[in-house]
Motif scaffolding. Sequence first.
Motif, PDB file in Angstrom:
ATOM      1  N   LEU A   1      28.519 -23.960 -15.500  1.00 58.39           N
ATOM      2  CA  LEU A   1      27.340 -24.813 -15.572  1.00 58.39           C
ATOM      3  C   LEU A   1      26.073 -24.023 -15.272  1.00 58.39           C
ATOM      4  O   LEU A   1      26.097 -23.033 -14.552  1.00 58.39           O
ATOM      5  CB  LEU A   1      27.472 -25.973 -14.586  1.00 58.39           C
ATOM      6  N   ALA A   2      24.974 -24.498 -15.830  1.00 55.47           N
ATOM      7  CA  ALA A   2      23.679 -23.850 -15.619  1.00 55.47           C
ATOM      8  C   ALA A   2      23.176 -24.123 -14.200  1.00 55.47           C
ATOM      9  O   ALA A   2      23.551 -25.115 -13.579  1.00 55.47           O
ATOM     10  CB  ALA A   2      22.675 -24.375 -16.640  1.00 55.47           C
ATOM     11  N   PRO A   3      22.294 -23.246 -13.683  1.00 52.73           N
ATOM     12  CA  PRO A   3      21.709 -23.475 -12.351  1.00 52.73           C
ATOM     13  C   PRO A   3      20.946 -24.799 -12.313  1.00 52.73           C
ATOM     14  O   PRO A   3      20.301 -25.185 -13.295  1.00 52.73           O
ATOM     15  CB  PRO A   3      20.762 -22.280 -12.170  1.00 52.73           C
ATOM     16  N   GLN A   4      21.023 -25.489 -11.192  1.00 54.95           N
ATOM     17  CA  GLN A   4      20.343 -26.782 -11.074  1.00 54.95           C
ATOM     18  C   GLN A   4      19.546 -26.917  -9.787  1.00 54.95           C
ATOM     19  O   GLN A   4      18.797 -27.881  -9.623  1.00 54.95           O
ATOM     20  CB  GLN A   4      21.369 -27.919 -11.145  1.00 54.95           C
TER      21      GLN A   4
ATOM     22  N   GLU B   1      16.185 -41.271  -9.242  1.00 52.34           N
ATOM     23  CA  GLU B   1      16.298 -40.113 -10.141  1.00 52.34           C
ATOM     24  C   GLU B   1      17.112 -38.998  -9.491  1.00 52.34           C
ATOM     25  O   GLU B   1      17.973 -38.375 -10.140  1.00 52.34           O
ATOM     26  CB  GLU B   1      14.899 -39.622 -10.523  1.00 52.34           C
ATOM     27  N   ILE B   2      16.853 -38.732  -8.219  1.00 53.56           N
ATOM     28  CA  ILE B   2      17.605 -37.698  -7.500  1.00 53.56           C
ATOM     29  C   ILE B   2      19.063 -38.107  -7.379  1.00 53.56           C
ATOM     30  O   ILE B   2      19.980 -37.307  -7.618  1.00 53.56           O
ATOM     31  CB  ILE B   2      16.992 -37.447  -6.109  1.00 53.56           C
ATOM     32  N   LYS B   3      19.299 -39.371  -7.020  1.00 53.09           N
ATOM     33  CA  LYS B   3      20.660 -39.861  -6.873  1.00 53.09           C
ATOM     34  C   LYS B   3      21.423 -39.743  -8.188  1.00 53.09           C
ATOM     35  O   LYS B   3      22.574 -39.287  -8.229  1.00 53.09           O
ATOM     36  CB  LYS B   3      20.655 -41.317  -6.403  1.00 53.09           C
ATOM     37  N   ALA B   4      20.771 -40.134  -9.296  1.00 50.23           N
ATOM     38  CA  ALA B   4      21.423 -40.063 -10.612  1.00 50.23           C
ATOM     39  C   ALA B   4      21.746 -38.618 -10.981  1.00 50.23           C
ATOM     40  O   ALA B   4      22.794 -38.335 -11.583  1.00 50.23           O
ATOM     41  CB  ALA B   4      20.528 -40.698 -11.677  1.00 50.23           C
ATOM     42  N   ALA B   5      20.858 -37.691 -10.625  1.00 49.73           N
ATOM     43  CA  ALA B   5      21.105 -36.278 -10.934  1.00 49.73           C
ATOM     44  C   ALA B   5      22.260 -35.729 -10.105  1.00 49.73           C
ATOM     45  O   ALA B   5      23.099 -34.958 -10.604  1.00 49.73           O
ATOM     46  CB  ALA B   5      19.839 -35.467 -10.677  1.00 49.73           C
ATOM     47  N   LEU B   6      22.343 -36.129  -8.828  1.00 52.32           N
ATOM     48  CA  LEU B   6      23.400 -35.622  -7.947  1.00 52.32           C
ATOM     49  C   LEU B   6      24.768 -36.211  -8.304  1.00 52.32           C
ATOM     50  O   LEU B   6      25.794 -35.548  -8.131  1.00 52.32           O
ATOM     51  CB  LEU B   6      23.059 -35.939  -6.493  1.00 52.32           C
ATOM     52  N   GLU B   7      24.788 -37.450  -8.793  1.00 50.49           N
ATOM     53  CA  GLU B   7      26.052 -38.139  -9.047  1.00 50.49           C
ATOM     54  C   GLU B   7      26.913 -37.466 -10.114  1.00 50.49           C
ATOM     55  O   GLU B   7      28.134 -37.624 -10.120  1.00 50.49           O
ATOM     56  CB  GLU B   7      25.777 -39.578  -9.487  1.00 50.49           C
ATOM     57  N   VAL B   8      26.301 -36.728 -11.029  1.00 53.13           N
ATOM     58  CA  VAL B   8      27.050 -36.148 -12.151  1.00 53.13           C
ATOM     59  C   VAL B   8      27.329 -34.658 -11.968  1.00 53.13           C
ATOM     60  O   VAL B   8      27.790 -33.988 -12.895  1.00 53.13           O
ATOM     61  CB  VAL B   8      26.318 -36.387 -13.488  1.00 53.13           C
ATOM     62  N   ILE B   9      27.053 -34.132 -10.774  1.00 52.11           N
ATOM     63  CA  ILE B   9      27.349 -32.727 -10.491  1.00 52.11           C
ATOM     64  C   ILE B   9      28.740 -32.640  -9.876  1.00 52.11           C
ATOM     65  O   ILE B   9      29.034 -33.320  -8.891  1.00 52.11           O
ATOM     66  CB  ILE B   9      26.307 -32.133  -9.525  1.00 52.11           C
TER      67      ILE B   9
ATOM     68  N   GLY C   1      39.512 -30.519 -11.864  1.00 48.47           N
ATOM     69  CA  GLY C   1      38.878 -31.813 -11.991  1.00 48.47           C
ATOM     70  C   GLY C   1      37.504 -31.885 -11.355  1.00 48.47           C
ATOM     71  O   GLY C   1      37.122 -31.051 -10.533  1.00 48.47           O
ATOM     72  N   PHE C   2      36.772 -32.924 -11.712  1.00 41.30           N
ATOM     73  CA  PHE C   2      35.385 -33.119 -11.298  1.00 41.30           C
ATOM     74  C   PHE C   2      35.226 -33.143  -9.783  1.00 41.30           C
ATOM     75  O   PHE C   2      34.299 -32.547  -9.236  1.00 41.30           O
ATOM     76  CB  PHE C   2      34.883 -34.439 -11.910  1.00 41.30           C
ATOM     77  N   ALA C   3      36.132 -33.844  -9.080  1.00 41.08           N
ATOM     78  CA  ALA C   3      35.972 -34.045  -7.630  1.00 41.08           C
ATOM     79  C   ALA C   3      36.691 -32.991  -6.796  1.00 41.08           C
ATOM     80  O   ALA C   3      36.591 -32.994  -5.569  1.00 41.08           O
ATOM     81  CB  ALA C   3      36.478 -35.431  -7.232  1.00 41.08           C
ATOM     82  N   SER C   4      37.382 -32.070  -7.442  1.00 45.17           N
ATOM     83  CA  SER C   4      38.266 -31.146  -6.725  1.00 45.17           C
ATOM     84  C   SER C   4      37.553 -29.876  -6.259  1.00 45.17           C
ATOM     85  O   SER C   4      36.691 -29.328  -6.951  1.00 45.17           O
ATOM     86  CB  SER C   4      39.442 -30.775  -7.622  1.00 45.17           C
ATOM     87  N   GLN C   5      37.971 -29.404  -5.079  1.00 45.74           N
ATOM     88  CA  GLN C   5      37.604 -28.064  -4.621  1.00 45.74           C
ATOM     89  C   GLN C   5      38.671 -27.047  -5.018  1.00 45.74           C
ATOM     90  O   GLN C   5      38.379 -25.881  -5.260  1.00 45.74           O
ATOM     91  CB  GLN C   5      37.483 -28.041  -3.094  1.00 45.74           C
ATOM     92  N   LYS C   6      39.912 -27.501  -5.062  1.00 46.30           N
ATOM     93  CA  LYS C   6      41.039 -26.655  -5.439  1.00 46.30           C
ATOM     94  C   LYS C   6      42.188 -27.567  -5.853  1.00 46.30           C
ATOM     95  O   LYS C   6      42.429 -28.596  -5.223  1.00 46.30           O
ATOM     96  CB  LYS C   6      41.480 -25.772  -4.266  1.00 46.30           C
ATOM     97  N   THR C   7      42.882 -27.178  -6.919  1.00 43.11           N
ATOM     98  CA  THR C   7      43.961 -28.015  -7.448  1.00 43.11           C
ATOM     99  C   THR C   7      45.190 -27.184  -7.786  1.00 43.11           C
ATOM    100  O   THR C   7      45.078 -26.125  -8.424  1.00 43.11           O
ATOM    101  CB  THR C   7      43.509 -28.754  -8.722  1.00 43.11           C
TER     102      THR C   7
END
Length: 462
Positions: free
Chosen positions: A23-26, A97-105, A362-368
């Motif tokens: 992913l690109a820097p955010q 706006e901040i919440k919406a941006a953070l929710e999809v990271i 996966g999206f929510a994972s740190q390690k799988t």
Amino acid sequence: MFDIKWIRDNADAFDASLQRRGLAPQAAALVALDDKRRATLTALQDAQSRRNAASKEIGKAKGAKDEATAARLMAEVADLKDTIARGEDDERKLDAEIKAALEVIPNLPRADVPDGADETGNVEVRRVGTPARLDFTPKQHFEIGEALGLMDFEAAQKISGARFVVLKGALARLERALASFMLDLHTSEFGYTEVNPPILVRREAMFGTAQLPKFEIDQFWALSGIQFFDMGEIEKRSASKTDPQIAFQIAREAALEAAKGLIPTAEVPLTNLVREQIIDEAQLPMRVTAWTPCFRSEAGAAGKDTRGMIRQHQFSKVELVSITTPDASLDEHERMTSCAEEVLKRLGLPFRTIVLCTGDMGFASQKTYDIEVWLPGQNAYREISSCSVCGDFQARRMDARFRPKDGGKPVYVHTLNGSGLAVGRTLIAVLENYQQADGSVIIPDALRPYMGGLTKITAAKT
């Protein structure tokens, strides 16, 4: 879900971890947005302070019978009232706006997760059992099940459409036997508490485990007729009560907001058991398990595994969920994975365990860890369990914390989830690994007590 303050303080590390996920820097854009919010908040606080001061000055001016000054101050307060209203509206919009941006990271991978763009970057950790050498050409599970007369895709198609199956007789019992065996093993030997959770959940629960908002299209949603035709809700929301098209759209949006989701996995209700709670550290680790139906639209799986039971809209799974302290979560991840592996060992099914790379996790994972079982009919290993440690990523979305035993302020819990196992895929593995040349299927020893002593599944009598 991330804390914007943490991103501000760790911008380089945040962007580097996103880069590992492809992913690109955010960080810069998020910090700039937060700077704008902070500036708005500062201006709002200044305006509120000035309004309070001016209000006091009005009283003094009137007490001194200085009507000109009082009038000027009253006009200033009126202007400040409008300024504050605009500032509060701007603050709400920026917060959203901040919440919406953070929710999809997505969650950030741990340092020991291998880098890679896709499944080709996954790394095998161990391999257990040796695939049997069959002296006949092995069949795939759907060929075995249909030949036995106990697996009916045609009937399921007529009832529900594609990606459903009807199991009959001994195969229906075998699925139930597998689930009972798994639950008994996890509860009696591994310390999990069995739970029978709801399979319809609110949107907040889906958000908590990160199915929303990014993966809304992958879920099935239950809408009731009253939600579609609640005219009171339509009137509250619609500026035009006479245009049927507008009214219908308003009703549809209201229905979707109120809809409940069919769970894609019991991870959702089990993990949300601790949502919006502060629990004592003495209660941790919390280990729960459930056997439930699961529902997935498979929106991103067009053309994959279209035959058979590998990828279905409805399937059953025994889920494992652990809630732990941060210090214990990595050890719990290894433990959970070993519990899932033990099911396959007891069933005598060859498998391998792999660690997913940064581009495949996966999206929510740190390690799988993915556990893949050997399927002779496909001459391949296929996923049968996925065990993930999520850190505090889900806990922040759920506001789930614990109170440390040595005092101090509450800390976010760490959450873990894993399949222990996917029951339908385990049935597939049993059929393919225990198939016989005559089309019958031997029942593994571990399952025979659950099958009424039956040792072999043979073709149904017509």
